[in-house]
Design a protein around this motif. Structure first.
Motif, PDB file in Angstrom:
ATOM      1  N   ARG A  19      16.589  44.648  84.227  1.00  0.00           N
ATOM      2  CA  ARG A  19      15.184  44.412  84.266  1.00  0.00           C
ATOM      3  C   ARG A  19      14.378  43.764  83.187  1.00  0.00           C
ATOM      4  O   ARG A  19      13.574  43.119  83.505  1.00  0.00           O
ATOM      5  CB  ARG A  19      14.619  45.782  84.529  1.00  0.00           C
ATOM      6  CG  ARG A  19      13.057  45.764  84.884  1.00  0.00           C
ATOM      7  CD  ARG A  19      12.582  45.172  86.142  1.00  0.00           C
ATOM      8  NE  ARG A  19      11.241  45.129  86.503  1.00  0.00           N
ATOM      9  CZ  ARG A  19      10.696  44.253  87.040  1.00  0.00           C
ATOM     10  NH1 ARG A  19      11.471  43.149  87.293  1.00  0.00           N
ATOM     11  NH2 ARG A  19       9.303  44.151  87.252  1.00  0.00           N
ATOM     12  N   MET A  20      14.837  43.972  81.926  1.00  0.00           N
ATOM     13  CA  MET A  20      14.385  43.593  80.781  1.00  0.00           C
ATOM     14  C   MET A  20      14.764  41.792  80.828  1.00  0.00           C
ATOM     15  O   MET A  20      13.642  41.083  80.570  1.00  0.00           O
ATOM     16  CB  MET A  20      15.009  43.976  79.492  1.00  0.00           C
ATOM     17  CG  MET A  20      14.224  45.275  79.232  1.00  0.00           C
ATOM     18  SD  MET A  20      14.929  46.265  77.714  1.00  0.00           S
ATOM     19  CE  MET A  20      14.041  45.110  76.732  1.00  0.00           C
ATOM     20  N   LEU A  21      16.127  41.651  81.395  1.00  0.00           N
ATOM     21  CA  LEU A  21      16.293  40.052  81.471  1.00  0.00           C
ATOM     22  C   LEU A  21      15.298  39.580  82.403  1.00  0.00           C
ATOM     23  O   LEU A  21      14.683  38.553  82.343  1.00  0.00           O
ATOM     24  CB  LEU A  21      17.921  40.090  81.842  1.00  0.00           C
ATOM     25  CG  LEU A  21      18.711  40.120  80.458  1.00  0.00           C
ATOM     26  CD1 LEU A  21      19.972  40.088  81.104  1.00  0.00           C
ATOM     27  CD2 LEU A  21      18.476  39.196  79.491  1.00  0.00           C
ATOM     28  N   GLN A  22      15.009  40.311  83.580  1.00  0.00           N
ATOM     29  CA  GLN A  22      14.349  39.534  84.498  1.00  0.00           C
ATOM     30  C   GLN A  22      12.772  39.376  84.174  1.00  0.00           C
ATOM     31  O   GLN A  22      12.131  38.283  84.341  1.00  0.00           O
ATOM     32  CB  GLN A  22      14.271  40.341  85.800  1.00  0.00           C
ATOM     33  CG  GLN A  22      15.396  40.598  86.671  1.00  0.00           C
ATOM     34  CD  GLN A  22      15.454  41.548  87.616  1.00  0.00           C
ATOM     35  OE1 GLN A  22      14.601  42.395  87.653  1.00  0.00           O
ATOM     36  NE2 GLN A  22      16.409  41.659  88.472  1.00  0.00           N
ATOM     37  N   LEU A  23      12.318  40.391  83.331  1.00  0.00           N
ATOM     38  CA  LEU A  23      10.939  40.292  82.667  1.00  0.00           C
ATOM     39  C   LEU A  23      10.937  39.145  81.865  1.00  0.00           C
ATOM     40  O   LEU A  23       9.844  38.472  81.747  1.00  0.00           O
ATOM     41  CB  LEU A  23      10.571  41.552  81.992  1.00  0.00           C
ATOM     42  CG  LEU A  23      10.385  42.644  83.045  1.00  0.00           C
ATOM     43  CD1 LEU A  23       9.823  43.928  82.087  1.00  0.00           C
ATOM     44  CD2 LEU A  23       8.973  42.485  83.786  1.00  0.00           C
ATOM     45  N   GLU A  24      11.869  38.896  80.986  1.00  0.00           N
ATOM     46  CA  GLU A  24      11.941  37.820  79.947  1.00  0.00           C
ATOM     47  C   GLU A  24      11.923  36.566  80.893  1.00  0.00           C
ATOM     48  O   GLU A  24      11.173  35.622  80.496  1.00  0.00           O
ATOM     49  CB  GLU A  24      13.193  37.761  79.195  1.00  0.00           C
ATOM     50  CG  GLU A  24      13.400  37.101  78.260  1.00  0.00           C
ATOM     51  CD  GLU A  24      14.610  36.684  77.168  1.00  0.00           C
ATOM     52  OE1 GLU A  24      14.806  36.327  76.340  1.00  0.00           O
ATOM     53  OE2 GLU A  24      15.548  37.648  77.735  1.00  0.00           O
ATOM     54  N   HIS A  25      12.558  36.615  81.653  1.00  0.00           N
ATOM     55  CA  HIS A  25      12.429  35.011  82.497  1.00  0.00           C
ATOM     56  C   HIS A  25      11.253  34.987  83.227  1.00  0.00           C
ATOM     57  O   HIS A  25      10.691  33.629  83.192  1.00  0.00           O
ATOM     58  CB  HIS A  25      13.617  35.282  83.647  1.00  0.00           C
ATOM     59  CG  HIS A  25      14.935  34.935  83.270  1.00  0.00           C
ATOM     60  ND1 HIS A  25      15.428  33.950  82.482  1.00  0.00           N
ATOM     61  CD2 HIS A  25      16.169  35.787  83.376  1.00  0.00           C
ATOM     62  CE1 HIS A  25      16.737  34.046  81.992  1.00  0.00           C
ATOM     63  NE2 HIS A  25      17.073  35.285  82.693  1.00  0.00           N
ATOM     64  N   GLN A  26      10.512  35.942  83.700  1.00  0.00           N
ATOM     65  CA  GLN A  26       9.121  35.795  84.217  1.00  0.00           C
ATOM     66  C   GLN A  26       8.351  35.271  83.092  1.00  0.00           C
ATOM     67  O   GLN A  26       7.496  34.752  83.202  1.00  0.00           O
ATOM     68  CB  GLN A  26       8.774  37.047  84.922  1.00  0.00           C
ATOM     69  CG  GLN A  26       9.608  37.344  86.092  1.00  0.00           C
ATOM     70  CD  GLN A  26       9.216  38.790  86.805  1.00  0.00           C
ATOM     71  OE1 GLN A  26       8.812  39.692  86.155  1.00  0.00           O
ATOM     72  NE2 GLN A  26       9.681  38.884  88.046  1.00  0.00           N
TER      73      GLN A  26
END
Length: 63
Positions: A19-26
Motif C-alpha cells: 500500500r505504501m508503494l502504491q501511495l508513493e506511485h500515486q
C-alpha cells in the motif's frame, strides 16, 4: 483508524508495504501532473504578456 491483525507469516507487513508503494506511485504521478499544469500556466502567462503588433501600433495584451 484501521487496525491490522498480526499474523505469523508477516502478510500484514507485506500488505502495508504494498500500500505504501502504491501511495508513493500515486504521489509521483500527482507531482508530475502538477509540474505539467504549472508549465502550461507559465506558457499561458507568457502568451498574455507578449506585445502584439498591428501595423505601426503596439498593443500590450494582458488579462
Amino acid at each position: 483508524m484501521q487496525l491490522y491483525q498480526t499474523s505469523s507469516d508477516g502478510s500484514d507487513i507485506q500488505q502495508v508495504m504494498q500500500r505504501m508503494l502504491q501511495l508513493e506511485h500515486q504521489m509521483n504521478y500527482l507531482i508530475k501532473l502538477m509540474e505539467y499544469n504549472n508549465q502550461k500556466l507559465h506558457e499561458i502567462e507568457q502568451m498574455q504578456n507578449k506585445v502584439c503588433t498591428a501595423g505601426s501600433d503596439s498593443v500590450i495584451v494582458r488579462m
